[in-house]
Write a protein that holds these residues in place. Structure first.
Motif, mmCIF file in Angstrom:
data_model
loop_
_atom_site.group_PDB
_atom_site.id
_atom_site.type_symbol
_atom_site.label_atom_id
_atom_site.label_comp_id
_atom_site.label_asym_id
_atom_site.label_seq_id
_atom_site.Cartn_x
_atom_site.Cartn_y
_atom_site.Cartn_z
ATOM 1 N N LYS A 297 0.773 -1.213 0.090
ATOM 2 C CA LYS A 297 0.019 0.108 0.143
ATOM 3 C C LYS A 297 0.776 1.253 0.185
ATOM 4 C CE LYS A 297 -4.202 1.969 2.164
ATOM 5 N NZ LYS A 297 -5.224 1.847 3.212
ATOM 6 N N ILE A 298 1.961 1.222 0.636
ATOM 7 C CA ILE A 298 3.067 2.249 0.782
ATOM 8 C C ILE A 298 3.590 2.651 -0.633
ATOM 9 C CG2 ILE A 298 5.203 3.269 1.600
ATOM 10 C CD1 ILE A 298 4.283 1.654 4.584
ATOM 11 N N ILE A 299 3.896 1.432 -1.092
ATOM 12 C CA ILE A 299 4.383 1.529 -2.490
ATOM 13 C C ILE A 299 3.359 1.960 -3.635
ATOM 14 C CG2 ILE A 299 5.321 0.262 -4.601
ATOM 15 C CD1 ILE A 299 6.795 -1.591 -2.449
ATOM 16 N N LYS A 303 3.572 5.498 -5.961
ATOM 17 C CA LYS A 303 3.359 5.592 -7.123
ATOM 18 C C LYS A 303 2.328 6.614 -7.619
ATOM 19 C CE LYS A 303 5.316 1.003 -8.470
ATOM 20 N NZ LYS A 303 4.759 -0.418 -8.862
ATOM 21 N N VAL A 304 1.203 6.634 -6.900
ATOM 22 C CA VAL A 304 0.275 7.778 -7.042
ATOM 23 C C VAL A 304 0.877 9.099 -6.946
ATOM 24 C CG1 VAL A 304 -1.790 8.677 -6.163
ATOM 25 C CG2 VAL A 304 -1.627 6.230 -6.379
ATOM 26 N N GLN A 305 1.578 9.238 -6.001
ATOM 27 C CA GLN A 305 2.148 10.799 -5.798
ATOM 28 C C GLN A 305 3.106 11.016 -6.892
ATOM 29 O OE1 GLN A 305 1.180 12.905 -3.464
ATOM 30 N NE2 GLN A 305 -0.386 11.557 -2.793
ATOM 31 N N LEU A 306 3.675 10.215 -7.544
ATOM 32 C CA LEU A 306 4.768 10.151 -8.463
ATOM 33 C C LEU A 306 4.126 10.342 -10.019
ATOM 34 C CD1 LEU A 306 7.920 8.434 -7.059
ATOM 35 C CD2 LEU A 306 7.436 10.765 -6.939
#
Length: 309
Positions: A297-299, A303-306
């Protein structure tokens, strides 16, 4: 009498059904029948069968919507062959499937399952003969067998009946995996290291809705297999594999759904996915998957933020 039956359940998807039946009609081995159980009370599939004008295609109306599993089991009951293939109305199957798999039945008679799987070890097309004790673990272990398609498998009908047909624990999720494991526990199976089918992803996939059924599927699968193999005195051989299988299924499913609905910008669906994922992780037998889930979930969020999704 034909040698093998394709057993299909359908519900109000006549064009998808038509595409599937047209593809099945192209199988290069032709000694088969197709049994269609229609859950649509309005019999939307009937005209499709008639339009094909192929005596191998047999249509049955369930008159009421029985639900997916009961309808599939009806198609098994209605089949008239010693061997069956369970297949949805939307997952394509390679036209050479029967031609390549049926000879294995003659070469290795009396097995319960003859299936095509992508094995992580072994050469392409390699044939493995696996006994009844080890077959369930070999099929369910994600590090040996990363994906399962029941449409890639020919099953001995008598052995499917012996284990009680497709298990119906209130959710279709993982019922296909359970069917293959339990059927193979009767007389073992033959595996060819080759895949013949794939999932056809579209808006009407059952997996993109009915989120409450994921929890029920997880619980039902675990309880069914635990009880079955405990009664056989074989639970010690498969307990760890059941946990690994559920973990791989849950995490893969949860984040593939997240990715899909993130791209659709559907915040409500994303919240629903969060909710049923948290519910599944409250189960005692799923607690060991919490850390891996949180890391994924962190990963995912990074990826969403980037903007990498």
């Amino acid at each position: 009498m034909p040698f093998v039956s394709f057993c299909i359940s359908t519900y109000k998807r006549p064009q998808i059904l038509l595409t599937q039946l047209q593809l099945l009609s192209r199988q290069t081995y032709t000694d088969f029948e197709v049994v269609v159980s229609d859950n649509d009370p309005e019999q939307s599939g009937k005209t499709i069968i008639k339009s094909l004008n192929d005596q191998r295609f047999k249509y049955y109306s369930n008159e009421i919507n029985l639900g997916m599993i009961k309808s599939f089991n009806k198609s098994i009951e209605r089949s008239n062959t010693p061997y069956i293939i369970m297949i949805t109305d939307d997952d394509p199957l390679n036209v050479s499937f029967l031609e390549e798999m049926v000879p294995l039945i003659n070469q290795y008679p009396d097995k319960s399952v003859y299936g095509g799987f992508i094995r992580k070890r072994g050469d392409v097309d390699k044939i493995e003969e696996i006994d009844s004790l080890h077959f369930p673990s070999e099929v369910l272990h994600p590090k040996k067998n990363p994906s399962i398609f029941w449409s890639n498998c020919i099953l001995r009908k008598a052995d499917v009946i012996k284990i009680g047909y497709i298990p119906d624990y209130g959710s279709p999720h993982l019922a296909d995996h359970a069917l293959l494991a339990l059927t193979g526990s009767v007389n073992g199976g033959i595996i060819r290291n080759k895949i013949y089918s794939s999932h056809n992803l579209h808006e009407n996939n059952y997996s993109k809705g009915n989120f409450d059924s994921y929890y029920n599927g997880c619980v039902g699968f675990y309880n069914l297999l635990s009880q079955y193999f405990k009664e056989r005195g074989e639970f010690i051989h498969i307990q760890h594999v059941i946990h690994l299988h559920l973990e791989q299924w849950f995490i893969s499913m949860s984040f593939s759904l997240r990715k899909y609905f993130y791209k659709q910008k559907n915040r409500n669906k994303l919240q629903e996915i969060d909710n049923f994922s948290k519910q599944i992780l409250t189960l005692n037998f799923m607690k060991r998957s919490r850390a891996k889930y949180q890391i994924k979930k962190i990963i995912f969020n990074i990826k969403v933020q980037l903007g990498l999704l």
